[in-house]
Design an enzyme around this catalytic site. Sequence first.
Site, PDB file in Angstrom:
ATOM      1  N   GLY A 135       0.864  -1.174   0.000  1.00 34.53           N
ATOM      2  CA  GLY A 135       0.000   0.000   0.000  1.00 34.53           C
ATOM      3  C   GLY A 135       0.901   1.224   0.000  1.00 34.53           C
ATOM      4  O   GLY A 135       1.801   1.346   0.843  1.00 34.53           O
TER       5      GLY A 135
ATOM      6  N   GLN B 192      -5.552  -8.926  -2.826  1.00 34.62           N
ATOM      7  CA  GLN B 192      -5.624  -7.966  -1.726  1.00 34.62           C
ATOM      8  C   GLN B 192      -7.060  -7.549  -1.423  1.00 34.62           C
ATOM      9  O   GLN B 192      -7.363  -7.144  -0.309  1.00 34.62           O
ATOM     10  CB  GLN B 192      -4.797  -6.708  -2.048  1.00 34.62           C
ATOM     11  CG  GLN B 192      -3.304  -6.939  -2.115  1.00 34.62           C
ATOM     12  CD  GLN B 192      -2.847  -7.117  -3.548  1.00 34.62           C
ATOM     13  OE1 GLN B 192      -3.594  -7.621  -4.395  1.00 34.62           O
ATOM     14  NE2 GLN B 192      -1.621  -6.728  -3.831  1.00 34.62           N
TER      15      GLN B 192
ATOM     16  N   ASP C 284      -1.151   4.572  -6.448  1.00 39.50           N
ATOM     17  CA  ASP C 284       0.257   4.407  -6.101  1.00 39.50           C
ATOM     18  C   ASP C 284       1.089   5.582  -6.595  1.00 39.50           C
ATOM     19  O   ASP C 284       2.172   5.851  -6.077  1.00 39.50           O
ATOM     20  CB  ASP C 284       0.788   3.098  -6.668  1.00 39.50           C
ATOM     21  CG  ASP C 284       0.191   1.923  -5.925  1.00 39.50           C
ATOM     22  OD1 ASP C 284      -0.936   1.514  -6.266  1.00 39.50           O
ATOM     23  OD2 ASP C 284       0.828   1.454  -4.961  1.00 39.50           O
TER      24      ASP C 284
ATOM     25  N   LYS D 139      -3.221  -0.380  -8.703  1.00 40.08           N
ATOM     26  CA  LYS D 139      -3.121  -1.829  -8.877  1.00 40.08           C
ATOM     27  C   LYS D 139      -3.648  -2.272 -10.249  1.00 40.08           C
ATOM     28  O   LYS D 139      -4.652  -1.753 -10.729  1.00 40.08           O
ATOM     29  CB  LYS D 139      -3.940  -2.507  -7.766  1.00 40.08           C
ATOM     30  CG  LYS D 139      -3.915  -4.007  -7.768  1.00 40.08           C
ATOM     31  CD  LYS D 139      -2.532  -4.595  -7.682  1.00 40.08           C
ATOM     32  CE  LYS D 139      -1.738  -4.067  -6.507  1.00 40.08           C
ATOM     33  NZ  LYS D 139      -0.295  -4.388  -6.584  1.00 40.08           N
TER      34      LYS D 139
END
Lengths: 389, 389
Positions: free
Chosen positions: A79, A227, A268, A279
Amino acid sequence: MRRLWCCRNVRLILGYCALCEHEAHLKIDGRPYRSITLAPDGWSVEVIDQTRLPFRLVIARLATCEAVAAAISQMVVRGAPLIGATAAYGVALAMRKDPGDPALASALETLGATRPTAVNLAWALSRMGEALRAASPDQRAAIAYGEAAAICEEDVAACQAIGVHGAGLIAQAAQVKGDGRVNILTHCNAGWLACVDHGTALAPIYHAHDAGVHLHVWVDETRPRNQGAALTAFELGAHGVPHTVIADNAGGHLMQRGEVDLCIVGADRITARGDVANKIGTYLKALAAREAGVPFHVAAPLSTIDWSAQDGLRDIPIEERSGREVTHVTGLGPDGALTTVQVAAPGSGAANPGFDVTPAGLVSGLITECGLTPATAEGLSRLRQRAPA
Amino acid sequence: MRRLWCCRNVRLILGYCALCEHEAHLKIDGRPYRSITLAPDGWSVEVIDQTRLPFRLVIARLATCEAVAAAISQMVVRGAPLIGATAAYGVALAMRKDPGDPALASALETLGATRPTAVNLAWALSRMGEALRAASPDQRAAIAYGEAAAICEEDVAACQAIGVHGAGLIAQAAQVKGDGRVNILTHCNAGWLACVDHGTALAPIYHAHDAGVHLHVWVDETRPRNQGAALTAFELGAHGVPHTVIADNAGGHLMQRGEVDLCIVGADRITARGDVANKIGTYLKALAAREAGVPFHVAAPLSTIDWSAQDGLRDIPIEERSGREVTHVTGLGPDGALTTVQVAAPGSGAANPGFDVTPAGLVSGLITECGLTPATAEGLSRLRQRAPA
């Protein structure tokens, strides 16, 4: 209020601190947790081992910079915000052992090489480097611990603010729906496990849920590392938020059928013009959202914005991870042990890009600690002017 | 040429027959297979148990209509054309046991209720019903076996023709690429395991590969049941076709980066205006293909066209399968046994729509046994006029 968490992350026993008034927002079985904290020894770092969730709650103790680097590489922590916070403590651990210039340079290099896409890593290391290079070696350890703790606390505050701002969007959607529940789709895990507390994409959901908004979350399982199914479903379940896990393939179908009112994902790296790396698979959901007229929001702290990047496809390095993450799956076996099974045909190789880039034009808006911002060069430019230095 | 396969599926030993000149196109370890055939006893049916692939090659013998229905429901056999062919043999098994009108009606009802989306099932059962209702009970078993064998042989011929027509598209792409390999993305399994032989989406790939075209296939793993990673990768590997398994999430990223020249997928039902129901997630790839300017073709025999349906979103029933297919994954465990592991957080539920609908506007063209056809009402209308009655 019972005092549970120390704002300075000092003299803290996991889940409990008698020194300050902060309380971890997220709880597991009623006990408050943060994803990272100082260990009871006051200098090593404790993290929740996210490779063991949702089946085992294991606290991993990291006592060296190298251990921190390995934990980031192996996704014991993951993360974008949490990677930055953990790396900051990695520098502190390095400074505790050897505060000299070569050790500082080596720590920054080692940690910087762990994962390429999340810019929070580079951001945190740059901040640590700036704070430490100017200091004398005998001060560096203390400064590093203080700076790492500040990064954590700022992240908590940013995520809390993201929660407040984003919850407004959910409340608006609830008004439109009337009596019906608001269906929110999210991809991967951008919850408190991806941050220090609260989360980015999940913070608005927690906030709205806590405020009584009738909502439900579609949780993309998020292959290859699941996830969503493992971490987001775990978080939402622990907090009592209604949710349903779906295969990543299902989101387009649900949007076509009017089953999604709002998408919220994390990031990100966000470029100065609003392109978003997140992701792998996020882009596909953004395409489907545009097609179905579903708002697609990206929640992230300012530390996720890479002001030096413009064109996300050109400027953001995309991590290529091991194909084994695709060909093999780990879960809870029939004997109660974590077990890895092979799912792909023997002899077949796999490619595994970890992230993709959603062009700004597909993003309805950014939710940062400063509020809602259009995902445009103009919007981000104004945000930069308003942002704290 | 060594005679290996019987065109009438009679007196046949799996993988070998001395009676006719047909040879199965697809081989495993050099031995030819079809996905369905009569057993050596001449009346029961042998299928490859696709729940055991790619790790076990297990032949399942089906001796009753009920066993056939269970095999279809439990996806021992799957893939729209193969579901139709298997159901046809289910009717033959029922007629062998009891050729009366009530037994015929019951068999058609039982088999028709197994899976809702693939129209080949209804098509095959309708054809069987028409052929049998007009016949006297003492003739029905023989007629049913003959009709089922004919359905199989017609499917083989249709898929072979699809291979020839579709290979032309790949050859065109190869010309554009020059020396570079043609990268084809496919979703789920529309290979010979989904049909009787050859396949639909994979038939053009096999044909072009056999003709020496330099190509490579991106294989979507196709959650939740991993038919891509397990079956398509297995097929392509057995045939020596270069391929790489990817998470379903990765296809959009690859198309953005110019790594896909062509998408070819199969279909479970195509409406008269060209909307396509196919495995869940197909729609997301079609969106990404349009965005990247990548041709998106759908390969299917005419038996997959539902002439009574127009609007795919309105007219095609979408199967909702067990959430356990999402929360649990089966693969090869470390001890070499097929093992099921839980991947989702305990207590979290899952939704599992099995298919989605790709609107005709996203489909570059249909590849049928009659050639290439635009996915439009006009194109399909012309196709219907040209198609054999």
